[in-house]
Design a protein around this motif. Sequence first.
Motif, PDB file in Angstrom:
ATOM      1  N   LEU A  15      75.224  98.724  40.098  1.00  0.00           N
ATOM      2  CA  LEU A  15      74.130  99.274  40.900  1.00  0.00           C
ATOM      3  C   LEU A  15      73.176 100.080  40.019  1.00  0.00           C
ATOM      4  O   LEU A  15      71.967 100.065  40.212  1.00  0.00           O
ATOM      5  CB  LEU A  15      74.681 100.163  42.018  1.00  0.00           C
ATOM      6  CG  LEU A  15      75.384  99.431  43.162  1.00  0.00           C
ATOM      7  CD1 LEU A  15      76.150 100.410  44.041  1.00  0.00           C
ATOM      8  CD2 LEU A  15      74.384  98.649  44.002  1.00  0.00           C
ATOM      9  N   GLY A  16      73.745 100.765  39.027  1.00  0.00           N
ATOM     10  CA  GLY A  16      72.942 101.605  38.138  1.00  0.00           C
ATOM     11  C   GLY A  16      71.981 100.811  37.257  1.00  0.00           C
ATOM     12  O   GLY A  16      71.070 101.370  36.667  1.00  0.00           O
ATOM     13  N   GLY A  20      64.978 101.753  39.264  1.00  0.00           N
ATOM     14  CA  GLY A  20      64.779 102.888  40.163  1.00  0.00           C
ATOM     15  C   GLY A  20      66.068 103.454  40.725  1.00  0.00           C
ATOM     16  O   GLY A  20      66.041 104.352  41.553  1.00  0.00           O
ATOM     17  N   VAL A  21      67.196 102.920  40.285  1.00  0.00           N
ATOM     18  CA  VAL A  21      68.479 103.438  40.755  1.00  0.00           C
ATOM     19  C   VAL A  21      69.175 104.167  39.600  1.00  0.00           C
ATOM     20  O   VAL A  21      69.661 103.539  38.673  1.00  0.00           O
ATOM     21  CB  VAL A  21      69.386 102.306  41.303  1.00  0.00           C
ATOM     22  CG1 VAL A  21      70.726 102.859  41.744  1.00  0.00           C
ATOM     23  CG2 VAL A  21      68.700 101.576  42.435  1.00  0.00           C
ATOM     24  N   GLY A  22      69.196 105.480  39.654  1.00  0.00           N
ATOM     25  CA  GLY A  22      69.849 106.285  38.634  1.00  0.00           C
ATOM     26  C   GLY A  22      71.339 106.380  38.894  1.00  0.00           C
ATOM     27  O   GLY A  22      71.824 105.832  39.883  1.00  0.00           O
ATOM     28  N   PRO A  23      72.077 107.049  38.005  1.00  0.00           N
ATOM     29  CA  PRO A  23      73.532 107.156  38.173  1.00  0.00           C
ATOM     30  C   PRO A  23      73.921 107.812  39.506  1.00  0.00           C
ATOM     31  O   PRO A  23      74.860 107.365  40.171  1.00  0.00           O
ATOM     32  CB  PRO A  23      73.964 108.047  37.005  1.00  0.00           C
ATOM     33  CG  PRO A  23      72.844 108.043  36.044  1.00  0.00           C
ATOM     34  CD  PRO A  23      71.596 107.750  36.807  1.00  0.00           C
TER      35      PRO A  23
ATOM     36  N   PRO B  19      71.110 103.578  51.254  1.00  0.00           N
ATOM     37  CA  PRO B  19      70.574 104.941  51.290  1.00  0.00           C
ATOM     38  C   PRO B  19      69.665 105.195  50.087  1.00  0.00           C
ATOM     39  O   PRO B  19      70.002 104.827  48.961  1.00  0.00           O
ATOM     40  CB  PRO B  19      71.834 105.817  51.232  1.00  0.00           C
ATOM     41  CG  PRO B  19      72.879 104.951  50.613  1.00  0.00           C
ATOM     42  CD  PRO B  19      72.564 103.547  51.041  1.00  0.00           C
ATOM     43  N   GLY B  20      68.515 105.768  50.352  1.00  0.00           N
ATOM     44  CA  GLY B  20      67.589 106.103  49.271  1.00  0.00           C
ATOM     45  C   GLY B  20      66.749 104.933  48.781  1.00  0.00           C
ATOM     46  O   GLY B  20      65.990 105.074  47.841  1.00  0.00           O
ATOM     47  N   VAL B  21      66.907 103.774  49.418  1.00  0.00           N
ATOM     48  CA  VAL B  21      66.118 102.613  49.016  1.00  0.00           C
ATOM     49  C   VAL B  21      65.090 102.308  50.117  1.00  0.00           C
ATOM     50  O   VAL B  21      65.448 101.823  51.183  1.00  0.00           O
ATOM     51  CB  VAL B  21      67.012 101.382  48.765  1.00  0.00           C
ATOM     52  CG1 VAL B  21      66.160 100.180  48.389  1.00  0.00           C
ATOM     53  CG2 VAL B  21      68.024 101.676  47.670  1.00  0.00           C
ATOM     54  N   SER B  25      61.042  99.989  47.148  1.00  0.00           N
ATOM     55  CA  SER B  25      62.105  99.838  46.150  1.00  0.00           C
ATOM     56  C   SER B  25      62.901  98.578  46.431  1.00  0.00           C
ATOM     57  O   SER B  25      63.328  97.891  45.500  1.00  0.00           O
ATOM     58  CB  SER B  25      63.079 101.008  46.152  1.00  0.00           C
ATOM     59  OG  SER B  25      62.479 102.195  46.518  1.00  0.00           O
ATOM     60  N   ALA B  26      63.118  98.290  47.717  1.00  0.00           N
ATOM     61  CA  ALA B  26      63.884  97.096  48.074  1.00  0.00           C
ATOM     62  C   ALA B  26      63.188  95.858  47.516  1.00  0.00           C
ATOM     63  O   ALA B  26      63.818  94.972  46.935  1.00  0.00           O
ATOM     64  CB  ALA B  26      64.026  96.988  49.588  1.00  0.00           C
TER      65      ALA B  26
END
Lengths: 199, 199
Positions: A15-16, A20-23, B19-21, B25-26
């Motif tokens: 996922l990381g 735009g997806v950080g840890p 969550p958070g997307v 971003s998607a």
Amino acid sequence: VNVYEGVMQTLIDELGRLPGVGPKSAQRIAFYLLKVDALDAKRLARAIEDAKDRVTWCRRCFNISEGELCAFCLDQRRDDHVVCVVEEPRDIVAVERTGEYRGRYHVLGGTLSALDGVGPEELNIAGLVRRVAQGGIREVIVATNATVDGQTTAHYITDLLHGANVQVTRLAHGVPVGGELDYLDEGTLAAAIRQRTPF
Amino acid sequence: VNVYEGVMQTLIDELGRLPGVGPKSAQRIAFYLLKVDALDAKRLARAIEDAKDRVTWCRRCFNISEGELCAFCLDQRRDDHVVCVVEEPRDIVAVERTGEYRGRYHVLGGTLSALDGVGPEELNIAGLVRRVAQGGIREVIVATNATVDGQTTAHYITDLLHGANVQVTRLAHGVPVGGELDYLDEGTLAAAIRQRTPF
């Protein structure tokens, strides 16, 4: 530190990698997926696999497509005489949202970029030239972004189509609808003045 | 407007549930997945399915686990006399990162929340009481977050364990390492003064 066990850590790592997806978000999403119904989580996994298996690029315009030709190239009701050239498939979405355009599209797949070493061969430019050479296209609207790279690419394409029997146009610069002059950069305002239209 | 074709739109929708997307971003992630190597994208799909199939909750401490008991419950070298109570598995990661703690854990799975209608039955509190009642635990460190709900939960647990032969402690409040007094809220600074320690 890596205190999660195997499978969970693998999921967080994968996922990381997403843009735009950080840890932290990767961890949050992983726990979310762990908590939701198995069917919901697997629907996402399935969607990824389906997209990879079935989505490809349109042979003509390089938009995304599930077949040889995309929906816009197949649609009989669209105007064959105009082609709107955009950087990415998502720009088609933006143009479609306006409801102002009923012609065809051509997706470059990016912009020329000296910095990133992107030359004309890396973009779908040869295909555009071929489409124009085949005849039937009266106007090419170059709708690349108003960034330096986008405008460089627009100029390159305009030069390339010079001599072909086609009118090349570009989007107008100007005041955004609802925008306040006071907050507008001077370049945009200057362009809006130069390209002013009669009431 | 929904101008993407079937499979791509499905992928964007599914990603947008995370969550958070957000929708933007998607879309960005979907195009990223479309562009990367098929193996890379499918590794993510596989990771999601593996996590759903194989990761479960530790029977003893409710941490995530691939077996009946998690790594921390199985680890023979950890101190059985201390249990650190946290809200979520990710808090274990935070505690482990300090290198200060070698005891066991207990994951509540959230906090009490009047607003969200979360009562003691929704949390893994009965299991904690049972562990303490079985004996052998000398100290329970309640390491819930310093939020209102976290502290309410801490008080609830402390009350519940009152009478059990166990010392209940909580994390110290104080000045963050590297923190400037000038920027610190007065509650934290007041706590730091009250809980001051000799040089």
